[in-house]
Design a protein around this motif. Structure first.
Motif, PDB file in Angstrom:
ATOM      1  N   GLY A 226      59.927 -20.120 -12.014  1.00 25.24           N
ATOM      2  CA  GLY A 226      58.646 -20.423 -11.398  1.00 25.24           C
ATOM      3  C   GLY A 226      58.317 -21.902 -11.511  1.00 25.24           C
ATOM      4  O   GLY A 226      57.867 -22.531 -10.553  1.00 25.24           O
ATOM      5  N   GLU A 227      58.578 -22.463 -12.682  1.00 23.30           N
ATOM      6  CA  GLU A 227      58.263 -23.870 -12.885  1.00 23.30           C
ATOM      7  C   GLU A 227      59.027 -24.740 -11.895  1.00 23.30           C
ATOM      8  O   GLU A 227      58.470 -25.652 -11.280  1.00 23.30           O
ATOM      9  N   ILE A 252      60.420 -15.341  -7.173  1.00 19.59           N
ATOM     10  CA  ILE A 252      59.556 -15.955  -8.181  1.00 19.59           C
ATOM     11  C   ILE A 252      59.206 -17.396  -7.799  1.00 19.59           C
ATOM     12  O   ILE A 252      58.075 -17.859  -8.013  1.00 19.59           O
ATOM     13  N   VAL A 255      56.515 -17.158  -5.168  1.00 17.44           N
ATOM     14  CA  VAL A 255      55.209 -16.897  -5.773  1.00 17.44           C
ATOM     15  C   VAL A 255      54.631 -18.206  -6.308  1.00 17.44           C
ATOM     16  O   VAL A 255      53.456 -18.539  -6.083  1.00 17.44           O
ATOM     17  N   ALA A 256      55.465 -18.958  -6.974  1.00  8.78           N
ATOM     18  CA  ALA A 256      55.020 -20.248  -7.510  1.00  8.78           C
ATOM     19  C   ALA A 256      54.600 -21.183  -6.384  1.00  8.78           C
ATOM     20  O   ALA A 256      53.599 -21.899  -6.484  1.00  8.78           O
ATOM     21  N   SER A 259      51.204 -20.419  -5.098  1.00  7.42           N
ATOM     22  CA  SER A 259      50.204 -20.894  -6.048  1.00  7.42           C
ATOM     23  C   SER A 259      49.944 -22.384  -5.879  1.00  7.42           C
ATOM     24  O   SER A 259      48.807 -22.840  -5.906  1.00  7.42           O
ATOM     25  N   HIS A 262      47.838 -23.079  -2.875  1.00 11.39           N
ATOM     26  CA  HIS A 262      46.435 -22.845  -3.212  1.00 11.39           C
ATOM     27  C   HIS A 262      45.866 -24.049  -3.946  1.00 11.39           C
ATOM     28  O   HIS A 262      44.821 -24.591  -3.612  1.00 11.39           O
ATOM     29  N   GLU A 263      46.595 -24.453  -4.949  1.00  9.99           N
ATOM     30  CA  GLU A 263      46.180 -25.551  -5.833  1.00  9.99           C
ATOM     31  C   GLU A 263      45.912 -26.828  -5.043  1.00  9.99           C
ATOM     32  O   GLU A 263      44.955 -27.552  -5.317  1.00  9.99           O
ATOM     33  N   VAL A 282      56.368  -7.478  -6.121  1.00  5.66           N
ATOM     34  CA  VAL A 282      55.375  -8.531  -6.268  1.00  5.66           C
ATOM     35  C   VAL A 282      55.084  -9.205  -4.926  1.00  5.66           C
ATOM     36  O   VAL A 282      53.931  -9.521  -4.620  1.00  5.66           O
ATOM     37  N   ARG A 284      54.859  -7.982  -2.113  1.00  8.81           N
ATOM     38  CA  ARG A 284      53.952  -7.151  -1.330  1.00  8.81           C
ATOM     39  C   ARG A 284      52.536  -7.137  -1.905  1.00  8.81           C
ATOM     40  O   ARG A 284      51.597  -6.763  -1.225  1.00  8.81           O
ATOM     41  N   LEU A 285      52.422  -7.545  -3.151  1.00  3.87           N
ATOM     42  CA  LEU A 285      51.124  -7.448  -3.817  1.00  3.87           C
ATOM     43  C   LEU A 285      50.291  -8.708  -3.715  1.00  3.87           C
ATOM     44  O   LEU A 285      49.115  -8.709  -4.053  1.00  3.87           O
ATOM     45  N   LEU A 286      50.890  -9.796  -3.267  1.00  2.00           N
ATOM     46  CA  LEU A 286      50.176 -11.078  -3.284  1.00  2.00           C
ATOM     47  C   LEU A 286      49.232 -11.208  -2.105  1.00  2.00           C
ATOM     48  O   LEU A 286      49.237 -10.403  -1.180  1.00  2.00           O
ATOM     49  N   HIS A 287      48.433 -12.242  -2.185  1.00  2.75           N
ATOM     50  CA  HIS A 287      47.530 -12.575  -1.083  1.00  2.75           C
ATOM     51  C   HIS A 287      47.837 -13.945  -0.567  1.00  2.75           C
ATOM     52  O   HIS A 287      47.597 -14.907  -1.244  1.00  2.75           O
TER      53      HIS A 287
ATOM     54  N   SER B 259      44.966  -8.469  -6.364  1.00  5.89           N
ATOM     55  CA  SER B 259      45.075  -8.408  -4.909  1.00  5.89           C
ATOM     56  C   SER B 259      43.984  -7.542  -4.303  1.00  5.89           C
ATOM     57  O   SER B 259      43.373  -7.889  -3.289  1.00  5.89           O
ATOM     58  N   HIS B 287      46.921 -17.034  -8.827  1.00  2.00           N
ATOM     59  CA  HIS B 287      45.639 -17.700  -8.689  1.00  2.00           C
ATOM     60  C   HIS B 287      44.526 -16.698  -8.735  1.00  2.00           C
ATOM     61  O   HIS B 287      44.389 -15.921  -7.802  1.00  2.00           O
TER      62      HIS B 287
END
Lengths: 338, 338
Positions: A226-227, A252, A255-256, A259, A262-263, A282, A284-287, B259, B287
DNA sequence: CTGAAAGCGCTTACAG
DNA sequence: CTGAAAGCGCTTACAG
């Protein structure tokens, strides 16, 4: 209660130990009636042959080995390996084979395990992941003569049979989809550059972007964590001509990336589209949920195990190309908001 | 090139096979000089004793088994098991032990594997996860006499030694923290209710909520999957007096919960605080990043493996309580916006 | 179709 | 401190 041996079965069934062995292993040499009687006794006593004695006497150990390099912190996060293992075991169990799992810190340790497993007669064969071009493991396994199947592309597998997917085709599908959405500046956050499949994806990415006339199709190298994905994304989004779409080599990192967007106040998918390679719950679960390149990893495992068992049996084995990853469009990709 | 045997070593070193065995296993019976000579030859030939012969002759197989029930789709997602396995192998490798990993579909299959492994003399011991109260596996392993360590609380482990953490204490820490933030309606999305540690968490949750005078502290049962977590969250957030904080029994359900909150327009942490039990890289990438109950799962693995090896060696083994999970406060928890 | 026997590569009492 | 031998529980030619 002592464990029963074939001697016990032989005595109860009134035959010789040899006959018991033949009956249990489904070999010729006993009449149907005798065989049935022996199997009945074995079943009643819940008999299972001592695997050590079996292996020592020249039969298979019925164990295959899988080594996994343990990178900083990505192994536990990516569902890839668990799904692969699920698939492997599905096929292995069907043939009463067990899986020896070994985490290793590096390549040298991995090679040492192959040698040890071989000299200890612990495994009948091994499965090899994450191959690099000129991977020393391939040469070592060829030299040992230990049956082995590579889970990876043929060009890095030497004489070892492999199970692979056409990553170039999948990459093409993804980039063409993004281009169709109107994206002209597409970037990529790649996995570990030394892996053979990474090189294939990189070449395909560059190729198709060229062909479609997409501007500076850059690949930033990362390591699946992720980093590293976040860092690469920050770099890409800080450029003057920042990309409007990014393809990530695993979930992963995607996903990062989401984020970081967004940031930095970059809207997804309004100003940035995101594609993850290898789907996962995961995603499928994100926004928004992540558009992903989906493939049936378990099926690769089944296939790899199948080939390995054939190789162990001494049957001829041909490399197999599995179904490529296909795009599952979701909320993270869209036309740009003008 | 044939694999060397102790006979080869004996010949080269000019001693008997017995002496070679004693030397290799660090037993008395050979003089220091002879021992050194034997070890030198063995090292030069890169000798490793055939594990099948060793086991058959009465020594340990140097393999331990781990069975994992494969639930619909949660196994690959939770980093828990990969981290546990990493820890297990760290300790096992140190003692030249290997790990046999077996996915099973259900409890009956799991029991069958224990019996088979035992009768096949495949493993010296096993590790047991996800115990339930009155778990038949505990009784079965006691009856088999196969060394076994439970990774779970003592009350479900029977006479088997276990490695566990004080989940009640961690639950208390989490609820008290939420109460200190001003939350009065705290809910919980629990894991599989039959697992012993779930029962402990549920009891602790109810207990501490009672003590703090928190209104209807409800636990909704789920199964660790994202879908079940989403469903439970929707139910909770649709209530008249919806909770202002939810504690999830794993990270994937917490991700799903976040979510659903987005989906329903419930601000996190403005209107809803979220706590995940068991931290993971994904928690840190979201987030807002998820507040989580963090513990060193690898350390549990190391400890469990250590106990199992002691049990196999016949040493007395005492159950061990590991460090409990501690709260890592992040962006998903806050005071309510009035 | 069946039985008796050798052998796989170790470990471990048992004599010396 | 060392050597010769039995035995672990199978499989597999080899005779009958």
């Amino acid at each position: 209660m002592k464990r029963p041996t074939i001697a016990d079965i032989a005595r109860e069934a009134g035959v010789s130990k040899g006959a018991v062995s033949y009956a249990l292993n489904g070999r010729p040499g006993v009449s149907p009636a005798t065989r049935e009687r022996i199997l009945a006794v074995a079943g009643r006593l819940n008999f299972h042959a001592d695997s050590n004695a079996r292996a020592l006497a020249g039969a298979q150990a019925r164990v295959v080995g899988l080594t996994l390099q343990r990178p900083p912190s990505t192994l536990g996060v990516e569902p890839f390996f668990m799904e692969l293992i699920s698939g492997l075991e599905l096929e292995l169990s069907r043939h009463s084979y067990a899986l020896l799992l070994q985490m290793v810190a590096g390549r040298d340790e991995e090679l040492a395990f192959y040698e040890r497993w071989h000299s200890e007669a612990r495994v009948d064969g091994v499965l090899v992941c994450d191959v690099r071009t000129g991977d020393p493991r391939v040469a070592a396994l060829e030299a040992l003569g230990l049956p082995a199947i590579v889970i990876g592309p043929p060009d890095a597998s030497g004489s070892l049979p492999c199970v692979w997917s056409d990553d170039a085709q999948s990459m093409e599908e993804a980039v063409q989809y993004l281009a169709a959405l109107g994206h002209r500046r597409v970037a990529r956050v790649g996995g570990i550059a030394e892996f053979a499949h990474t090189a294939i994806r990189t070449a395909a990415f560059t190729g198709v972007c060229d062909r479609l006339g997409l501007a500076d199709a850059v690949t930033v190298a990362a390591d699946y964590s992720g980093e590293s994905g976040a860092r690469a994304t920050r770099r890409l989004l800080s450029r003057d001509d920042r990309p409007t779409a990014i393809i990530y080599d695993n979930d992963i990192m995607a996903v990062a990336g989401l984020s970081v967007a967004h940031e930095l106040g970059v809207a997804v998918p309004g100003q940035l589209s995101i594609v993850a390679w290898d789907d996962s719950p995961v995603c499928r679960l994100l926004h928004p949920p992540l558009t992903a390149l989906t493939r049936d990893i378990g099926a690769y495992g089944v296939r790899a195990a199948h080939l390995l068992l054939a190789a162990i049996a001494g049957d001829p084995v041909a490399s197999t190309r599995g179904e490529p990853a296909h795009l599952s469009p979701r909320g993270s990709t869209a036309r740009l908001i003008p």
